[in-house]
Design an enzyme around this catalytic site. Structure first.
Site, PDB file in Angstrom:
ATOM      1  N   ASP A  99      21.993  69.399   2.353  1.00 19.14           N
ATOM      2  CA  ASP A  99      20.650  69.246   2.853  1.00 19.14           C
ATOM      3  C   ASP A  99      19.920  68.724   4.338  1.00 19.14           C
ATOM      4  OD1 ASP A  99      17.810  69.322   1.903  1.00 19.14           O
ATOM      5  OD2 ASP A  99      17.889  67.231   1.396  1.00 19.14           O
ATOM      6  N   ASP A 275      13.191  75.041  10.534  1.00 15.53           N
ATOM      7  CA  ASP A 275      13.511  74.500   9.599  1.00 15.53           C
ATOM      8  C   ASP A 275      14.070  75.519   8.572  1.00 15.53           C
ATOM      9  OD1 ASP A 275      13.998  72.351   7.476  1.00 15.53           O
ATOM     10  OD2 ASP A 275      11.491  73.409   6.481  1.00 15.53           O
TER      11      ASP A 275
END
Length: 403
Positions: A99, A275
């Site tokens: 992440d 993103d």
């Protein structure tokens, strides 16, 4: 083309011009990852999940500091990436969720942390809230082994005593490769803690604090390259652009770009973010309306995605993302969801869905687009902290027609 079998929220910090400060292509090491689609298994609406993330970023970006509480939910992401990571000596192997929207590394959601000869209990408490998931526990310093040539000593590791929201994706914890300031206020009595990428650089394992990202076409795998660029995955040079100064995009990994559909501008030059934690591509509502009108697409009530007929698909024009003087074009095939994965989003196998969606606010918000995974699967991306730049290059998948 493997369009949504993987996600990875990426750290982009930029401040360069095209091909400025090119990274060394040697002395870089890779970590492979495996991807899985969560949408069908967890009854997730990808559009709703993505839009909630976008809107959370818009809101959190207005605050002055990115504390742990403004990390974004990954437990409920439409897709997820995992890697096998060793912790301790002798190492215990953990399945960790990669992440870059958070930066703490921790274990214990499933397999408990095991104290070994290299474990040092700092006496500090650690806690991170991911929105719909969280963990809390005790901080240790320990050896982390990403691969045989990516070994980190004295890495901050959270040993979870409680965790919530991670059972559905069957992982042991998180490998946080986001920006350092996302660790702020997550560990007691300290301001921030170095991330794994910080320590790889400070310990001399990599010569540049940079992360290259590649998504393998046609399957559930990909590759992170720490310290540079894997030129075997690119078909062009890497072009770099600066971080935007426009808020709230400047709080994240923001760039400036315009978007044209064919020869028509649908979004004038404005700020937004890149993103890979977002599956689809999001654009401001007014730009979305222009795109929908130009394509003739209709909104599908089952998936909340735009849908086109076969004739409309045949007439789709290139969608160009104009970034730093370079145009990155999504062909007609690059604008559609992989038809082999329609069932994973609750769609019909015969339908053709577009990967462009609506942020929910008009342009001028300061965060008017999100170039998500559906964009990045077509281009190699490099996120270079040392030289403060983000770059893109074409790959063999850029013009693929397999969706």
């Amino acid at each position: 083309m493997f369009s949504s079998k993987a996600l990875l929220s990426i750290v982009l910090i930029a401040m360069s011009t095209v091909d400025a400060s090119p990274l060394r292509h040697e002395a870089a090491s890779t970590l492979g990852f495996i991807a899985r689609v969560n949408a069908r298994a967890k009854n997730i609406n990808i559009v709703a999940t993505d839009r909630a993330r976008v809107q959370a970023m818009q809101l959190a970006g207005t605050t002055s500091k990115r504390a742990g509480s403004s990390s974004f939910s990954i437990a409920d992401a439409g897709t997820s990436y995992t890697a096998q990571v060793g912790v301790g000596s002798p190492a215990t192997q953990y399945t960790l969720l990669i992440d870059t929207g958070s930066s703490n590394t921790w274990v214990g959601a499933k397999t408990p942390y095991k104290v070994t000869n290299t474990s040092v209990d700092t006496g500090h408490a650690v806690s991170v809230n991911y929105g719909s998931g969280s963990f809390s526990g005790e901080e240790y310093l320990d050896t982390v082994t990403l691969s045989s040539d990516l070994v980190i000593t004295q890495q901050s590791i959270g040993s979870a005593t409680t965790s919530e929201g991670f059972g559905g994706i069957q992982v042991d914890g998180i490998l946080g490769v986001g920006p350092t300031d996302l660790t702020q206020n997550t560990v007691s009595d300290v301001d921030t803690v170095p991330t794994v990428t910080d320590n790889l650089y400070s310990q001399g394992t990599i010569g540049t604090e940079a992360l290259g990202v590649y998504f393998a076409p046609g399957g559930g795998a990909g590759e992170l390259t720490f310290g540079g660029v894997d030129s075997s995955k690119t078909t062009s040079s890497v072009n770099y652009v600066p971080l935007t100064t426009t808020s709230p995009s400047s709080s994240y990994w923001g760039i400036d770009q315009s978007i044209t559909y064919g020869s028509s501008t649908i979004l004038s030059s404005t700020a937004g973010i890149v993103d890979t934690g977002t599956t689809l591509i999001f654009i401001a509502s007014d730009a979305f309306d222009k795109y929908q009108s130009a394509t003739g697409a209709t909104l599908d009530s089952s998936t909340d995605m735009l849908m086109v007929t076969s004739d409309q698909y045949a007439n789709l024009q290139t969608l160009n993302f104009n970034i730093g003087g370079t145009s990155y074009g999504l062909t007609a095939n690059g604008q559609i969801w992989p038809r082999s994965l329609n069932s994973d989003i609750g769609g019909s196998s015969n339908n053709i869905y577009l990967v462009i969606s609506d942020t929910g606010s008009n342009s001028g918000s300061g965060l008017d687009f999100v170039n998500g995974y559906s964009f990045l699967q077509r281009f190699y991306s490099v996120f270079d902290t040392t030289n403060k730049q983000v770059g893109f290059a074409t790959t063999s998948s850029t013009s693929a027609t397999t969706n």
